[in-house]
Motif scaffolding. Structure first.
Motif, PDB file in Angstrom:
ATOM      1  N   THR A 155     -48.255  19.895  -3.157  1.00 47.91           N
ATOM      2  CA  THR A 155     -46.948  20.098  -2.526  1.00 47.91           C
ATOM      3  C   THR A 155     -46.667  21.587  -2.341  1.00 47.91           C
ATOM      4  O   THR A 155     -46.976  22.402  -3.221  1.00 47.91           O
ATOM      5  N   ASP A 156     -46.061  21.960  -1.196  1.00 47.13           N
ATOM      6  CA  ASP A 156     -45.648  23.346  -0.981  1.00 47.13           C
ATOM      7  C   ASP A 156     -44.873  23.832  -2.203  1.00 47.13           C
ATOM      8  O   ASP A 156     -43.965  23.145  -2.677  1.00 47.13           O
ATOM      9  N   CYS A 157     -45.221  25.009  -2.698  1.00 49.01           N
ATOM     10  CA  CYS A 157     -44.704  25.426  -4.013  1.00 49.01           C
ATOM     11  C   CYS A 157     -44.113  26.833  -4.000  1.00 49.01           C
ATOM     12  O   CYS A 157     -44.750  27.794  -3.544  1.00 49.01           O
ATOM     13  N   LEU A 158     -42.900  26.945  -4.493  1.00 57.76           N
ATOM     14  CA  LEU A 158     -42.230  28.228  -4.697  1.00 57.76           C
ATOM     15  C   LEU A 158     -42.064  28.448  -6.196  1.00 57.76           C
ATOM     16  O   LEU A 158     -41.553  27.580  -6.902  1.00 57.76           O
ATOM     17  N   ILE A 159     -42.478  29.613  -6.668  1.00 56.81           N
ATOM     18  CA  ILE A 159     -42.323  29.986  -8.075  1.00 56.81           C
ATOM     19  C   ILE A 159     -41.431  31.214  -8.148  1.00 56.81           C
ATOM     20  O   ILE A 159     -41.702  32.218  -7.493  1.00 56.81           O
ATOM     21  N   ILE A 160     -40.360  31.133  -8.906  1.00 57.53           N
ATOM     22  CA  ILE A 160     -39.487  32.290  -9.128  1.00 57.53           C
ATOM     23  C   ILE A 160     -39.382  32.510 -10.632  1.00 57.53           C
ATOM     24  O   ILE A 160     -39.025  31.585 -11.373  1.00 57.53           O
ATOM     25  N   HIS A 161     -39.679  33.729 -11.069  1.00 55.02           N
ATOM     26  CA  HIS A 161     -39.728  34.014 -12.505  1.00 55.02           C
ATOM     27  C   HIS A 161     -39.274  35.452 -12.754  1.00 55.02           C
ATOM     28  O   HIS A 161     -39.554  36.345 -11.957  1.00 55.02           O
ATOM     29  N   ALA A 162     -38.590  35.671 -13.859  1.00 57.01           N
ATOM     30  CA  ALA A 162     -38.166  37.015 -14.240  1.00 57.01           C
ATOM     31  C   ALA A 162     -39.277  37.707 -15.033  1.00 57.01           C
ATOM     32  O   ALA A 162     -39.877  37.103 -15.920  1.00 57.01           O
ATOM     33  N   ILE A 163     -39.543  38.965 -14.705  1.00 58.59           N
ATOM     34  CA  ILE A 163     -40.591  39.690 -15.418  1.00 58.59           C
ATOM     35  C   ILE A 163     -40.185  39.955 -16.865  1.00 58.59           C
ATOM     36  O   ILE A 163     -41.050  40.201 -17.716  1.00 58.59           O
ATOM     37  N   ASP A 164     -38.871  39.870 -17.156  1.00 63.33           N
ATOM     38  CA  ASP A 164     -38.383  40.075 -18.516  1.00 63.33           C
ATOM     39  C   ASP A 164     -37.924  38.763 -19.163  1.00 63.33           C
ATOM     40  O   ASP A 164     -37.102  38.784 -20.082  1.00 63.33           O
ATOM     41  N   ASP A 165     -38.446  37.656 -18.696  1.00 60.31           N
ATOM     42  CA  ASP A 165     -38.069  36.358 -19.261  1.00 60.31           C
ATOM     43  C   ASP A 165     -38.384  36.353 -20.758  1.00 60.31           C
ATOM     44  O   ASP A 165     -39.529  36.509 -21.167  1.00 60.31           O
ATOM     45  N   GLU A 166     -37.355  36.159 -21.563  1.00 59.96           N
ATOM     46  CA  GLU A 166     -37.525  36.244 -23.015  1.00 59.96           C
ATOM     47  C   GLU A 166     -37.831  34.891 -23.656  1.00 59.96           C
ATOM     48  O   GLU A 166     -38.099  34.805 -24.850  1.00 59.96           O
ATOM     49  N   THR A 167     -37.816  33.823 -22.858  1.00 56.75           N
ATOM     50  CA  THR A 167     -38.086  32.487 -23.368  1.00 56.75           C
ATOM     51  C   THR A 167     -39.468  31.992 -22.963  1.00 56.75           C
ATOM     52  O   THR A 167     -40.244  31.519 -23.803  1.00 56.75           O
TER      53      THR A 167
END
Length: 293
Positions: free
Chosen positions: A199-211
């Protein structure tokens, strides 16, 4: 504090199933759901038995079954149905996409295959063993600052809410060990299935994700079977990107990706891959350089 177990907005021919984080509620995705509704998408943010806040424990197979049932309901009403998830909800969304390859697009926000961020206790790896001891019914992981938020004003507001209630707009005050155990099982299952998710996929993530560290997003990007794949990194947010400083960016990019995916699907029987404007510009520049060589 009353927590609705479902949020629904009706739109045109494209619906989005929104899956919140582990042991949480649709409150986490309220801003995104309203933004997408304003953009003309139908949205459904359900509460799922055994997965959502204040529901009796169930194994992760039941989470997937319940989420797939919600997808099927939308598929009977709308031409396109996409799936979006936040945190462990993103992992659950991937599991649904595997079961329903007809999904138009898969949006993974702060995808969590492992709770490996800096805010997670060092003894997290021991919980897998503790699950098989009497601690299973006694231990729960309590949320603490920064509550997945870089925005200090909102963080202070959430801290006050957590003192009065067991749930907030950025998640639960605590998560029980049985839920964490099933989440680990779900993540392990999804890891094995990523290659077959096209499936067409979009990933959004924070470079400082603390979890969930950026390793989670990089792993999915490197292993998912989607040919139309876009990864966006945020630099002014922590884990709860649908509530934090860049929530408008997240919402806009989700709406854009949904439109591009739907447009590509109807442009021809064998549509060309859709790429981001930045990538298209880079490809044109490369072609010009090669043409002069």
């Amino acid at each position: 504090m009353t927590v609705s177990n479902k949020s629904t907005f009706r739109g045109n021919d494209h619906a989005v199933l929104l899956l919140h984080g582990l042991s949480s509620s649709p409150l986490e995705l309220r801003f995104l759901a309203r933004f997408l509704a304003d953009e003309g998408f139908a949205t459904n943010t359900p509460g799922l038995p055994g997965y959502s806040a204040r529901s009796a424990h169930q194994p992760m197979e039941q989470w997937v079954h319940a989420a797939v049932a919600e997808f099927d309901k939308l598929a009977k009403q709308y031409r396109h149905v996409s799936i979006c998830g936040l945190s462990m909800g993103a992992t659950l969304a991937a599991a649904v996409a595997h079961e329903r390859p007809s999904a138009r697009a898969l949006l993974l926000l702060s995808v969590t295959l492992s709770y490996d961020g800096r805010a997670i206790p060092w003894y997290r790896f021991l919980l897998s063993y503790a699950y098989y001891t009497p601690l299973r019914s006694r231990y729960s992981y309590r949320e603490h600052e920064p509550y997945g938020l870089r925005n200090e004003a909102l963080r202070a507001k959430i801290a006050r809410t957590m003192q009065k209630s067991d749930i907030s707009e950025v998640g639960p005050a605590s998560i029980g060990m049985p839920a964490l155990h099933e989440a680990s099982r779900l993540a392990g299952s999804v890891r094995k299935k990523l290659k077959s998710i096209v499936t067409d996929c979009l990933i959004i993530h924070a470079i400082d994700d603390e979890t969930s560290s950026p390793h989670n997003a990089r792993y999915v990007s490197a292993n998912v079977g989607a040919s139309f794949l876009r990864t966006i990194w945020l630099d002014d947010s922590y884990h709860m990107i649908t509530s934090d400083n860049e929530r408008e960016v997240v919402a806009r990019e989700c709406a854009l990706f949904l439109r591009e995916s739907a447009a590509a699907s109807v442009s021809s029987d064998n549509p060309a891959p859709v790429v981001s404007r930045a990538l298209a510009r880079r490809l044109r520049q490369l072609a010009q350089v090669l043409g002069k060589a």
